[in-house]
Design a protein around this motif. Structure first.
Motif, PDB file in Angstrom:
ATOM      1  N   ILE A 166       0.827  -1.205   0.000  1.00  0.00           N
ATOM      2  CA  ILE A 166       0.000   0.000   0.000  1.00  0.00           C
ATOM      3  C   ILE A 166       0.864   1.258   0.000  1.00  0.00           C
ATOM      4  N   SER A 167       1.936   1.238   0.776  1.00  0.00           N
ATOM      5  CA  SER A 167       2.830   2.402   0.827  1.00  0.00           C
ATOM      6  C   SER A 167       3.490   2.642  -0.531  1.00  0.00           C
ATOM      7  N   LYS A 168       3.876   1.561  -1.204  1.00  0.00           N
ATOM      8  CA  LYS A 168       4.471   1.710  -2.529  1.00  0.00           C
ATOM      9  C   LYS A 168       3.445   2.280  -3.515  1.00  0.00           C
ATOM     10  N   ASP A 169       2.205   1.834  -3.404  1.00  0.00           N
ATOM     11  CA  ASP A 169       1.142   2.359  -4.262  1.00  0.00           C
ATOM     12  C   ASP A 169       0.898   3.833  -3.973  1.00  0.00           C
ATOM     13  N   ARG A 170       0.977   4.197  -2.706  1.00  0.00           N
ATOM     14  CA  ARG A 170       0.827   5.611  -2.334  1.00  0.00           C
ATOM     15  C   ARG A 170       1.921   6.458  -2.963  1.00  0.00           C
ATOM     16  N   LEU A 171       3.153   5.909  -2.926  1.00  0.00           N
ATOM     17  CA  LEU A 171       4.271   6.669  -3.490  1.00  0.00           C
ATOM     18  C   LEU A 171       4.059   6.903  -4.985  1.00  0.00           C
ATOM     19  N   ILE A 172       3.617   5.877  -5.696  1.00  0.00           N
ATOM     20  CA  ILE A 172       3.384   6.024  -7.142  1.00  0.00           C
ATOM     21  C   ILE A 172       2.300   7.060  -7.399  1.00  0.00           C
ATOM     22  N   ARG A 173       1.211   6.975  -6.642  1.00  0.00           N
ATOM     23  CA  ARG A 173       0.122   7.929  -6.840  1.00  0.00           C
ATOM     24  C   ARG A 173       0.548   9.343  -6.448  1.00  0.00           C
ATOM     25  N   SER A 174       1.345   9.455  -5.365  1.00  0.00           N
ATOM     26  CA  SER A 174       1.813  10.781  -4.939  1.00  0.00           C
ATOM     27  C   SER A 174       2.717  11.404  -5.993  1.00  0.00           C
TER      28      SER A 174
END
Length: 402
Positions: A166-174
């Motif tokens: 989830i954190s990696k997905d957040r980074l991509i979206r951010s």
């Protein structure tokens, strides 16, 4: 075509890795521990020794039979005077003797001390079996404690892995939002910090899981490879009757059973010490052969004797300086000590049972609440994730929901 082949190969490899892991169920873990745990093996050896000590061969009821043989040779200078006034001098006169015998000794009566000792050995064997049972029970408790610790760490590892994803997905979206001017660089930095923290948590959890698996394998006697998994499904049986369980605990608690056995052993110990007040009656028997080669000074050149002899003897220790009296008194005190220990132990069992029962009910209630919380948290996360994808919540709020 090559890409499809590589993708298919990767899937096959992953499946092979998954299926290569040996599944250790609770039943299989118990079976392996009972067969291979070193502590249980030592306990079984102690039981075998106790069985040997309780055997009729160690009871004193059987007779003893001994064989003996001997030979003597004499070289003497001898002067012999006869009744008619003559004498005779022999220098270097040789003589020899030989003997062999089989002797039997049997105690007919020893004040019943032998009987009580034999019974004590039987009771001691049963006590050793109870001690072995205690070792097995403690090992099984240790086994399940480690087993479910491994299960917890497996679940924790999966949860941390999901959080990291989830954190990696957040980074991509951010980063996308920053590229399109929808957010500041701060959201990406926060996501990177969370990725680092989640990665550290995953590494620590993975290491804890490896250590816990080693601990589990140690209890199982190092009989399985490190590449194994366990069943994390747990079902709870809540159909318990408190009063019935308490009565079963009092009757079947291993410490209570051991102290009861010690009371029986010490009761026999008092009787065994008291038996010293009574006499001992023994039977002896012997079959022997003797041959004497006499020197020239004897009237007979040689003599041979063979024969059977038997005897009956009685001994009665009328007073031994007070040792028997002291031993009897101490044996009675040891018996009283065991009775006091039983009373203390029963009070301790009731206390421990009530503490365990309250702890069980408390944790069962917490478990039910946590089940509800997990469903609520999952629902909250799903809703927050949708809002995050729509840009209605920021990354920090999404992180908190995870």
């Amino acid at each position: 075509m090559n890409i499809k082949f590589v993708f298919f190969s990767i899937i096959v490899m992953l499946q092979t890795i998954v299926f290569a892991q040996e599944l250790i169920t609770p039943e299989k873990a118990v079976s392996l521990a009972l067969e291979n745990n070193h502590g249980i093996k030592l306990a079984k050896t102690d039981v075998e020794i106790a069985e040997n000590n309780a055997d009729i061969l160690n009871s004193g009821y059987l007779p003893t039979v001994t064989g003996s043989a001997g030979a003597n040779y004499n070289l003497d200078d001898t002067e012999v005077g006869f009744a008619d006034g003559t004498n005779r001098v022999l220098n270097g006169a040789e003589s020899s003797s030989y003997n062999a015998s089989v002797d039997l000794n049997y105690t007919l009566f020893d004040g019943l001390g032998r009987s009580y000792t034999y019974k004590q050995n039987k009771e001691t064997k049963q006590l050793t079996e109870l001690q072995a049972r205690e070792t097995i029970e403690n090992t099984i408790v240790q086994l399940f404690s480690i087993y479910y610790n491994v299960a917890e760490l497996i679940e924790n590892k999966d949860a941390v892995s999901q959080t990291l994803t989830i954190s990696k997905d957040r980074l991509i979206r951010s980063q996308y939002q920053f590229d399109y001017g929808q957010s500041t660089r701060l959201a990406s930095l926060n996501a990177e910090v969370d990725i680092n923290n989640d990665s550290i948590s995953l590494m620590n959890t993975t290491q804890e899981l490896k250590n816990a698996k080693r601990d589990l394998n140690f209890v199982l006697g190092n009989t399985i490879s490190q590449d194994f998994t366990i069943n994390t499904e747990v079902s709870f049986n809540t159909l318990y009757d408190k009063n019935e369980l308490l009565e079963n605990a009092k009757m079947n608690n291993i410490s209570v059973l051991q102290v009861n056995k010690n009371i029986e052993i010490n009761t026999l110990g008092v009787k065994s010490e008291t038996s010293a007040y009574l006499p001992t009656v023994g039977l002896t028997g012997s079959y022997g052969w003797n041959k004497n080669n006499n020197n020239a000074a004897s009237f007979a050149a040689y003599s041979i004797n063979t024969g059977l002899s038997a005897g009956l003897n009685l001994s009665w220790n009328l007073f031994d300086g007070g040792s028997t009296i002291t031993n009897v008194r101490n044996a009675k005190l040891n018996l009283e000590t065991q009775n006091i220990l039983k009373e203390q132990l029963l009070v301790s069992v009731v206390r421990d049972f009530n503490n365990a029962w309250d702890d069980y009910e408390n944790k069962l209630s917490i478990y039910k609440l946590q089940e509800h919380n997990i469903k609520t948290s999952q629902n909250n996360f799903d809703r927050t994730e949708e809002k995050f994808k729509l840009g209605q919540v920021n990354s920090i709020e999404f992180r908190q929901a995870a």
